[in-house]
Design a protein around this motif. Structure first.
Motif, mmCIF file in Angstrom:
data_model
loop_
_atom_site.group_PDB
_atom_site.id
_atom_site.type_symbol
_atom_site.label_atom_id
_atom_site.label_comp_id
_atom_site.label_asym_id
_atom_site.label_seq_id
_atom_site.Cartn_x
_atom_site.Cartn_y
_atom_site.Cartn_z
ATOM 1 N N SER A 108 0.808 -1.226 0.000
ATOM 2 C CA SER A 108 0.000 0.000 0.000
ATOM 3 C C SER A 108 0.836 1.270 0.000
ATOM 4 O O SER A 108 0.299 2.365 -0.142
ATOM 5 C CB SER A 108 -0.923 0.016 1.224
ATOM 6 O OG SER A 108 -0.160 0.036 2.424
ATOM 7 N N TRP A 109 2.154 1.154 0.153
ATOM 8 C CA TRP A 109 2.994 2.340 0.233
ATOM 9 C C TRP A 109 3.118 3.080 -1.092
ATOM 10 O O TRP A 109 3.338 4.288 -1.105
ATOM 11 C CB TRP A 109 4.397 1.969 0.709
ATOM 12 C CG TRP A 109 4.501 1.660 2.154
ATOM 13 C CD1 TRP A 109 3.486 1.500 3.056
ATOM 14 C CD2 TRP A 109 5.710 1.457 2.887
ATOM 15 N NE1 TRP A 109 3.983 1.206 4.293
ATOM 16 C CE2 TRP A 109 5.349 1.171 4.223
ATOM 17 C CE3 TRP A 109 7.053 1.470 2.545
ATOM 18 C CZ2 TRP A 109 6.292 0.921 5.211
ATOM 19 C CZ3 TRP A 109 7.994 1.223 3.520
ATOM 20 C CH2 TRP A 109 7.622 0.950 4.844
ATOM 21 N N GLY A 110 3.060 2.351 -2.183
ATOM 22 C CA GLY A 110 3.252 2.998 -3.472
ATOM 23 C C GLY A 110 4.696 3.345 -3.760
ATOM 24 O O GLY A 110 4.983 4.252 -4.540
ATOM 25 N N VAL A 111 5.635 2.648 -3.123
ATOM 26 C CA VAL A 111 7.060 2.876 -3.385
ATOM 27 C C VAL A 111 7.455 1.955 -4.531
ATOM 28 O O VAL A 111 7.749 0.772 -4.340
ATOM 29 C CB VAL A 111 7.911 2.594 -2.138
ATOM 30 C CG1 VAL A 111 9.384 2.830 -2.439
ATOM 31 C CG2 VAL A 111 7.460 3.497 -0.993
ATOM 32 N N ALA A 112 7.411 2.483 -5.738
ATOM 33 C CA ALA A 112 7.635 1.650 -6.922
ATOM 34 C C ALA A 112 9.110 1.347 -7.155
ATOM 35 O O ALA A 112 9.451 0.355 -7.788
ATOM 36 C CB ALA A 112 7.046 2.337 -8.155
ATOM 37 N N GLU A 113 9.993 2.205 -6.648
ATOM 38 C CA GLU A 113 11.407 2.038 -6.943
ATOM 39 C C GLU A 113 11.968 0.764 -6.314
ATOM 40 O O GLU A 113 11.766 0.512 -5.125
ATOM 41 C CB GLU A 113 12.193 3.232 -6.405
ATOM 42 C CG GLU A 113 11.951 4.525 -7.148
ATOM 43 C CD GLU A 113 12.856 5.619 -6.627
ATOM 44 O OE1 GLU A 113 14.051 5.590 -6.933
ATOM 45 O OE2 GLU A 113 12.362 6.491 -5.904
ATOM 46 N N ALA A 114 12.653 -0.029 -7.096
ATOM 47 C CA ALA A 114 13.316 -1.214 -6.565
ATOM 48 C C ALA A 114 14.465 -0.819 -5.640
ATOM 49 O O ALA A 114 14.947 -1.639 -4.866
ATOM 50 C CB ALA A 114 13.833 -2.072 -7.708
ATOM 51 N N ARG A 115 14.875 0.442 -5.705
ATOM 52 C CA ARG A 115 16.022 0.911 -4.911
ATOM 53 C C ARG A 115 15.815 0.668 -3.420
ATOM 54 O O ARG A 115 16.757 0.300 -2.711
ATOM 55 C CB ARG A 115 16.233 2.401 -5.184
ATOM 56 C CG ARG A 115 17.273 3.053 -4.301
ATOM 57 C CD ARG A 115 17.357 4.546 -4.586
ATOM 58 N NE ARG A 115 18.194 5.237 -3.627
ATOM 59 C CZ ARG A 115 18.286 6.565 -3.531
ATOM 60 N NH1 ARG A 115 17.604 7.325 -4.367
ATOM 61 N NH2 ARG A 115 19.081 7.114 -2.624
ATOM 62 N N PHE A 116 14.621 0.875 -2.898
ATOM 63 C CA PHE A 116 14.396 0.804 -1.454
ATOM 64 C C PHE A 116 13.770 -0.531 -1.071
ATOM 65 O O PHE A 116 12.718 -0.588 -0.438
ATOM 66 C CB PHE A 116 13.552 1.988 -1.001
ATOM 67 C CG PHE A 116 14.212 3.310 -1.269
ATOM 68 C CD1 PHE A 116 15.350 3.681 -0.576
ATOM 69 C CD2 PHE A 116 13.722 4.157 -2.246
ATOM 70 C CE1 PHE A 116 15.989 4.887 -0.829
ATOM 71 C CE2 PHE A 116 14.349 5.369 -2.506
ATOM 72 C CZ PHE A 116 15.492 5.731 -1.804
ATOM 73 N N HIS A 117 14.428 -1.595 -1.454
ATOM 74 C CA HIS A 117 13.927 -2.947 -1.223
ATOM 75 C C HIS A 117 15.066 -3.801 -0.674
ATOM 76 O O HIS A 117 15.757 -4.513 -1.412
ATOM 77 C CB HIS A 117 13.401 -3.527 -2.538
ATOM 78 C CG HIS A 117 12.386 -4.603 -2.369
ATOM 79 N ND1 HIS A 117 12.645 -5.756 -1.649
ATOM 80 C CD2 HIS A 117 11.105 -4.715 -2.815
ATOM 81 C CE1 HIS A 117 11.581 -6.535 -1.668
ATOM 82 N NE2 HIS A 117 10.618 -5.924 -2.370
ATOM 83 N N PRO A 118 15.290 -3.776 0.647
ATOM 84 C CA PRO A 118 16.431 -4.494 1.223
ATOM 85 C C PRO A 118 16.439 -5.986 0.931
ATOM 86 O O PRO A 118 17.515 -6.585 0.820
ATOM 87 C CB PRO A 118 16.284 -4.223 2.725
ATOM 88 C CG PRO A 118 15.541 -2.932 2.799
ATOM 89 C CD PRO A 118 14.595 -2.947 1.656
ATOM 90 N N VAL A 119 15.265 -6.614 0.822
ATOM 91 C CA VAL A 119 15.230 -8.047 0.528
ATOM 92 C C VAL A 119 15.965 -8.338 -0.775
ATOM 93 O O VAL A 119 16.691 -9.331 -0.893
ATOM 94 C CB VAL A 119 13.775 -8.547 0.469
ATOM 95 C CG1 VAL A 119 13.707 -9.956 -0.110
ATOM 96 C CG2 VAL A 119 13.142 -8.515 1.859
ATOM 97 N N ARG A 120 15.802 -7.471 -1.749
ATOM 98 C CA ARG A 120 16.478 -7.661 -3.030
ATOM 99 C C ARG A 120 17.945 -7.229 -2.962
ATOM 100 O O ARG A 120 18.797 -7.789 -3.651
ATOM 101 C CB ARG A 120 15.761 -6.861 -4.115
ATOM 102 C CG ARG A 120 14.318 -7.291 -4.353
ATOM 103 C CD ARG A 120 13.626 -6.353 -5.321
ATOM 104 N NE ARG A 120 12.212 -6.700 -5.506
ATOM 105 C CZ ARG A 120 11.339 -5.936 -6.126
ATOM 106 N NH1 ARG A 120 11.727 -4.773 -6.642
ATOM 107 N NH2 ARG A 120 10.080 -6.312 -6.239
ATOM 108 N N ALA A 121 18.238 -6.233 -2.124
ATOM 109 C CA ALA A 121 19.591 -5.670 -2.094
ATOM 110 C C ALA A 121 20.577 -6.532 -1.334
ATOM 111 O O ALA A 121 21.787 -6.462 -1.586
ATOM 112 C CB ALA A 121 19.551 -4.269 -1.464
ATOM 113 N N VAL A 122 20.117 -7.374 -0.399
ATOM 114 C CA VAL A 122 21.045 -8.107 0.459
ATOM 115 C C VAL A 122 21.931 -9.062 -0.332
ATOM 116 O O VAL A 122 23.047 -9.396 0.107
ATOM 117 C CB VAL A 122 20.267 -8.854 1.568
ATOM 118 C CG1 VAL A 122 19.468 -10.019 0.995
ATOM 119 C CG2 VAL A 122 21.206 -9.321 2.669
#
Length: 507
Positions: free
Chosen positions: A417-431
């Motif tokens: 529901s946040w509407g944060v579309a950027e993959a940049r702020f996705h720690p699960v993917r960044a780790v």
């Protein structure tokens, strides 16, 4: 008799209510589903501009027919976009509506179009920037493709068949319904309200209570005793994923039942302003810009720990986070153990602010590293709660001077529901790109379900890529446990977490 009037959300129509309506009818209620023009109702006439006022008129027609025919207590339910025409109609028939139910929807305000509540940030930008569509412009927004529904809300709980059906029956959304501002006289404020929160898509009751405690005026209204809440552990379409549970919640809402939030008490500090759980002595503190430094004994250079608060925090909140007891307490404790501690204020005031909050944090870190009393090659960053998504930049490309990254009860993937579309702020993917960066994760055993799910997702990803993660468990701890009543378990967790971080700074 209770009369439910059900208004569906974007791209959908009366068909989504079939199972829920059947349950309500079986329980003795009268049910009407609103067929909005172009969305299951009459098709738009050639050249007709279908806008929010068109849909408000559709809802008004149903309300007026119910008042004439049955005169029962009307409970008006709006799902997603449907809350906008529902509120617009209720504002004009406030005496006829006994209760309004916000079903996994926002809090529309006078003068604000429904587009502002669309969770897909990128879509909002496409429609409003660079010559995008404007209010009054004709046209339609195509319905989502099968794999694009998550851009509009979590599909958790939907079967493959239900997702197929949702896609097959979806209709284009008239652009005017999203772009025309909602106009309210204020009469609707007298109508009791219930919020049904789908925790697979967004915050639950506990997180909303924390937002009330922070003092945001618009959120404070949710602590009115006429406002009740229910939670459903599902995604954004509960009328499809759990119709029986939804029908039960709606029946209870009509009866005035539900959870009520606790209003802010001027005589008692809210949780985030209660004393830190450890008795730590004062330390010298210096303030520069948005950053406070707490200094240890000796000239240095010393390693440093930078504490990054969560949020969103209302822009007008006072005191600001760097003066909250949790952060001043951690900073004094760390400084007392030989490291410089820094607390930072950043501009995470809404879920769309992660970009500028990241800029604030990066600037503060460089300011700390430039201080001659700081060993610029031995820095730890420590994030809290809603600051969790800010870890992604540092996980994705950890600099050599970053010796440890810590996180307390963090949110580690954006909620749908946040509407944060950027993959940049996705720690699960960044780790996966964190390499050998040591990570200390403080996990609250009684965490909110929607946040705990992101932590488990992160740990699964970390194990898959072999990341160096130490988990400090607080089995009876809740979100923000440091100020929710001191226990020996919580005190021990703070000591262990600080010890783990400092060990990695000094080895």
């Amino acid at each position: 008799m209770t009369v439910f009037i059900l208004v569906a959300g974007a791209f959908t129509g009366p068909y989504v209510w079939r199972d829920t309506a059947a349950r309500l009818v079986a329980e003795g209620a009268e049910v009407h589903t609103v067929a909005l023009t172009g969305l299951g109702g009459r098709p738009a006439e050639p050249g007709e501009a279908v806008d929010l006022e068109t849909h408000i008129a559709d809802v008004l027609a149903v309300i007026d027919s119910v008042v004439v025919e049955s005169g029962g207590d009307i409970v008006l339910v709006g799902h997603d976009y449907g809350i906008h025409p529902a509120l617009g109609a209720a504002d004009r028939r406030a005496r006829s509506v006994a209760r309004i139910v916000h079903l996994d929807s926002g809090m529309p305000r006078d003068g604000v179009p429904a587009l502002a509540a669309v969770p897909d940030q990128r879509l909002r930008e496409e429609l409003t920037e660079g010559g995008g569509v404007q209010e009054g412009q004709a046209g339609e927004l195509p319905p989502p493709a099968r794999d694009a529904w998550p851009r509009w809300g979590s599909t958790a709980g939907l079967s493959e068949a239900q997702l197929d059906g949702l896609t097959a029956l979806a209709a284009p959304q008239p652009l005017g319904t999203l772009l025309q501002p909602l106009r309210l006289t204020g009469a609707v404020a007298a109508v009791p309200v219930t919020g049904v929160l789908c925790t697979g898509n967004g915050p639950g009751i506990e997180l909303v209570q924390l937002m009330v405690d922070l003092g945001e005026p618009a959120i404070q209204a949710l602590a009115d005793p006429r406002v009740t809440f229910f939670e459903l552990p599902t995604g954004h379409w509960p009328m499809l994923s759990c119709p029986a549970e939804l029908a039960e919640a709606l029946t209870d809402a009509a009866a005035g039942r539900g959870h009520r939030l606790k209003p802010a008490d001027a005589a008692e500090p809210p949780p985030h302003l209660r004393p830190f759980l450890l008795d730590v002595p004062e330390r010298p503190r210096e303030r520069t810009g948005n950053t406070d430094l707490y200094l240890p004994e000796g000239p240095g250079p010393h390693p440093a720990v930078v504490f990054v608060h969560g949020g969103p925090v209302p822009a007008g909140a006072r005191p600001t986070p760097r003066d909250w007891p949790t952060f001043t307490g951690y900073a004094r404790y760390v400084a007392g153990h030989g490291a410089v501690a820094a607390t930072v204020d950043h501009r995470l005031h809404a879920f769309t602010d992660y970009g500028r909050a990241a800029e604030d944090v990066a600037a503060a870190v460089e300011r700390v590293r430039a201080d001659p009393r700081v060993d610029a090659d031995r820095i730890a960053l420590w994030f809290f709660s809603g600051g969790g998504p800010l870890t992604a930049d540092w996980l994705a490309a950890p600099p050599a001077w970053l010796r440890c990254l810590a996180a307390n009860y963090p949110i580690l993937a954006p909620l749908p529901s946040w509407g944060v579309a950027e993959a940049r702020f996705h720690p699960v993917r960044a780790v996966a790109r964190a390499g050998k960066l040591p990570i200390v994760l403080v996990r609250a055993g009684r965490e909110m379900a929607e946040i705990a799910a992101t932590v488990e997702e992160f740990l699964t990803a970390a194990r898959r890529c072999g990341a160096d993660v130490e988990v400090v468990d607080v089995p009876e701890g809740r979100h923000g446990f440091e100020t929710l009543g001191p226990t020996e378990e919580a005190r021990d967790a703070v000591r262990r977490a600080v010890g783990a971080v400092l060990t990695r700074l000094t080895t």
